[in-house]
Enzyme design. Sequence first.
Site, short mmCIF file in Angstrom:
data_model
loop_
_atom_site.label_atom_id
_atom_site.label_comp_id
_atom_site.label_asym_id
_atom_site.label_seq_id
_atom_site.Cartn_x
_atom_site.Cartn_y
_atom_site.Cartn_z
N SER A 109 1.27 -1.11 0.15
CA SER A 109 -0.01 -0.19 -0.08
C SER A 109 1.32 0.96 0.13
O SER A 109 1.84 1.50 -0.74
CB SER A 109 -0.74 -0.23 1.16
OG SER A 109 -1.77 1.21 1.27
N ASP B 242 -6.93 2.10 -2.50
CA ASP B 242 -7.77 1.64 -1.80
C ASP B 242 -8.04 2.37 -1.06
O ASP B 242 -8.77 2.60 -0.48
CB ASP B 242 -7.68 0.25 -0.97
CG ASP B 242 -6.47 0.39 0.22
OD1 ASP B 242 -5.53 1.28 -0.28
OD2 ASP B 242 -5.78 -0.73 1.06
N GLU C 40 -12.48 5.89 7.31
CA GLU C 40 -11.13 6.66 8.16
C GLU C 40 -10.93 7.10 7.49
O GLU C 40 -10.84 7.74 6.50
CB GLU C 40 -9.70 5.40 7.55
CG GLU C 40 -10.21 3.72 8.43
CD GLU C 40 -8.72 3.02 8.48
OE1 GLU C 40 -8.59 1.98 9.34
OE2 GLU C 40 -8.10 2.75 7.45
N ALA C 41 -10.42 8.30 8.08
CA ALA C 41 -9.63 9.95 8.17
C ALA C 41 -8.76 9.90 6.75
O ALA C 41 -8.80 10.77 6.10
CB ALA C 41 -9.31 10.01 9.48
N ASN C 42 -7.65 8.51 7.32
CA ASN C 42 -6.88 8.22 5.07
C ASN C 42 -7.80 8.21 4.07
O ASN C 42 -7.12 8.28 2.89
CB ASN C 42 -5.94 7.37 6.01
CG ASN C 42 -6.18 5.59 5.78
OD1 ASN C 42 -7.51 5.84 5.59
ND2 ASN C 42 -6.10 5.76 6.90
N ARG D 30 -1.32 4.63 20.07
CA ARG D 30 -0.91 2.95 19.50
C ARG D 30 0.47 2.65 18.50
O ARG D 30 0.31 3.50 18.01
CB ARG D 30 -2.70 2.62 18.78
CG ARG D 30 -2.74 4.02 17.79
CD ARG D 30 -3.76 3.69 16.74
NE ARG D 30 -4.24 2.18 16.27
CZ ARG D 30 -3.69 2.12 15.03
NH1 ARG D 30 -2.46 2.95 14.66
NH2 ARG D 30 -3.38 0.87 14.12
N PRO D 31 0.21 1.58 18.49
CA PRO D 31 0.86 0.73 17.97
C PRO D 31 0.75 0.32 16.48
O PRO D 31 -0.76 -0.03 16.17
CB PRO D 31 1.90 -0.73 18.80
CG PRO D 31 0.17 -0.69 19.37
CD PRO D 31 -0.57 0.21 19.74
C1 LIG Z 1 -3.17 6.47 11.15
C2 LIG Z 1 -3.33 5.59 9.89
O1 LIG Z 1 -3.73 5.83 8.65
N1 LIG Z 1 -3.25 4.61 10.02
C3 LIG Z 1 -3.31 3.42 8.72
C4 LIG Z 1 -2.94 2.14 8.84
O2 LIG Z 1 -2.46 1.18 10.26
P1 LIG Z 1 -1.86 1.72 11.10
O3 LIG Z 1 -1.49 0.01 11.79
O4 LIG Z 1 -2.35 2.26 11.15
O5 LIG Z 1 0.19 1.42 10.97
O6 LIG Z 1 -3.01 1.29 7.17
C5 LIG Z 1 -3.67 0.85 7.46
C6 LIG Z 1 -3.93 -0.27 6.13
O7 LIG Z 1 -3.56 0.68 4.94
C7 LIG Z 1 -5.19 1.64 7.83
O8 LIG Z 1 -5.70 1.36 7.79
C8 LIG Z 1 -5.32 2.26 9.09
O9 LIG Z 1 -5.55 3.66 9.04
MG LIG Z 2 -3.68 0.89 0.67
#
Ligand SMILES: CC(=O)N[C@H]1[C@@H](OP(=O)(O)O)O[C@H](CO)[C@@H](O)[C@@H]1O
Ligand SMILES: [Mg+2]
Length: 559
Positions: A67, A287, A388-390, A519-520
């Site tokens: 990704s 995605d 998700e905000a992203n 969070r991790p």
């Molecule tokens: C803060 C953030 O954007 N975290 C993202 C990122 O996950 P993390 O667990 O935060 O690395 O990648 C994921 C997969 O694309 C997505 O689901 C999630 O929202």
């Molecule tokens: Mg992706």
Amino acid sequence: MNEQQRSILLESSDHFSPPPGVKLSYGTSGFRADWLVLQSTVFRVGILAALRSLKTQSVIGLMITASHNIVSDNGIKIADPTGGMLSQDWEPFADALASAPDSQHLAQLIDDFVKKENIPLEGAESAEILLGRDTRPSGKSLLEAAKQGIISIVGAIAVDMGVLTTPQMHWMVRARNKAMNATELDYFNQLSSSFRCLIDLIPQGTAANKMNGIVVVDGANGVGGEKLEALKRILNGFDIEIRNSGKEGVLNDGVGADFVQKEKVAPRGFGPADAGIRCASLDGDADRLVYFSVLSNSNNEIDLVDGDKILSLFALFIKEQLSTLNKNEGDKDNKCYQPTLGVVQTAYANGASTDYLKQSGLEVMFTPTGVKYLHEKAAEYDIGIYFEANGHGTILFSEGFLHWLDGRNSELALTSKGSEQQKAAMRLLAVSKLINQAVGDALSGLLLVEAILQHMGWSIHKWNELYHDLPSKQLKVKVVDRSVIVTEKAETVVVRPLGIQEAINVETAKYPRGRCFVRPSGTEDVVRVYAEATIEEAADNLASSVARLVDQFLGFGSS
Ligand SMILES: CC(=O)N[C@H]1[C@@H](OP(=O)(O)O)O[C@H](CO)[C@@H](O)[C@@H]1O
Ligand SMILES: [Mg+2]
């Protein structure tokens, strides 16, 4: 496993020994790491996919992608029969497989699991796994390793679908298991015909037909740019320009939705000359989708229109169509079906978006980060919208509601064809076909945003004015072992290590409307810090001071 099956597995597995000292776990989005350490993991996920296919007697998908991560990373994730993420109860088995020290242990694990789950190994001819990859240079060799894993389960079939976006893979798996047409062309055709349907239903004489003009899309130098070019050819006449389509430039390097959303600046290839134009950005496997417009006076500063605002736009539109559909319907003849409508967010959602959604009368639920959680929650409603905000999200429609809607539409076509009510039914049906109900999909999301903006007659500026984001800041902290952090309450509270949450609370209380959590990450070897407050400086300071706390408790100087 009989003797022959076991010896084929052992023979094959001996070519894929795990690198010493590497421990991976099936995180928010499957396994991810530097591609150089992934061969054995990917091989073993191939085995898991074959077993999953046998267990469910359905087609399973395997996607090789990392990704938004840097180009030297890669990863693998599984698409379950519904097109969703791998069922969570199989994740521990995925972890165990990945960390088996050698082939003998691996075979033993598989034997035990096959017995426990009652997996019919004899019928392995019925296992079929679709394989896809993004455009990373390491994708080909990893795909080959996955294929070897699949065929080490005697009789299982691997079908190489080539370069795909992640959502295309999930869509194909879902379509195959519903016995629908499932090629890439079928995918493009479904998107383009439902998009056209929405455009044709735009009320005449609104400002809609005059607005809009071009949308310029940043393809993150990845697979999304390439596929969007193909979609553009089919859509013929849709005013879209694609930049960073991967012909030159490095994947996710200063480009893409993750960069734009986290850094809040324009991606490479965009600048002040684009001021005021409606722009969008996809991530490396397409995605995720965010919109933005470049500010004219700026150092590539932008107005970000993130996943929360896409969610708000979708929710408003759906709500409007539902109320039109049910207008003038007394309960007397029971034609009025009130579907449950819910929206799902994570703690990363901007507080202003949650306030806005609630004020608009919507039910808002929260889950931990990761689409698997949001998706599961959204599926509890007749219409569940999650983001998700992203920029990762989609809309789910229950079978029951779609069945009713189909019937209602046919009925209205007989009694009041062309009425506002019938149009609302048709719009909702079109949305259910345009949106990828398997998983968040930047391409289908883009078309839905474009159709709704045209329908409303809104510019990106108007859309962005729905509410004003609270200033927020995200930071990443490298720590010795991020897995020691344990969180609760949809990741908003740290319960271990002891003491850190109290310290975070003390910092947060210093700022009006301060909100902060850590969070991790499930996809990178970091701890993430999120902070929000009423002014930018406060959000920045809160994030920095909590990042220092994380470093004190867990950083390299802490032990
Ligand atoms: C803060 C953030 O954007 N975290 C993202 C990122 O996950 P993390 O667990 O935060 O690395 O990648 C994921 C997969 O694309 C997505 O689901 C999630 O929202
Ligand atoms: Mg992706």
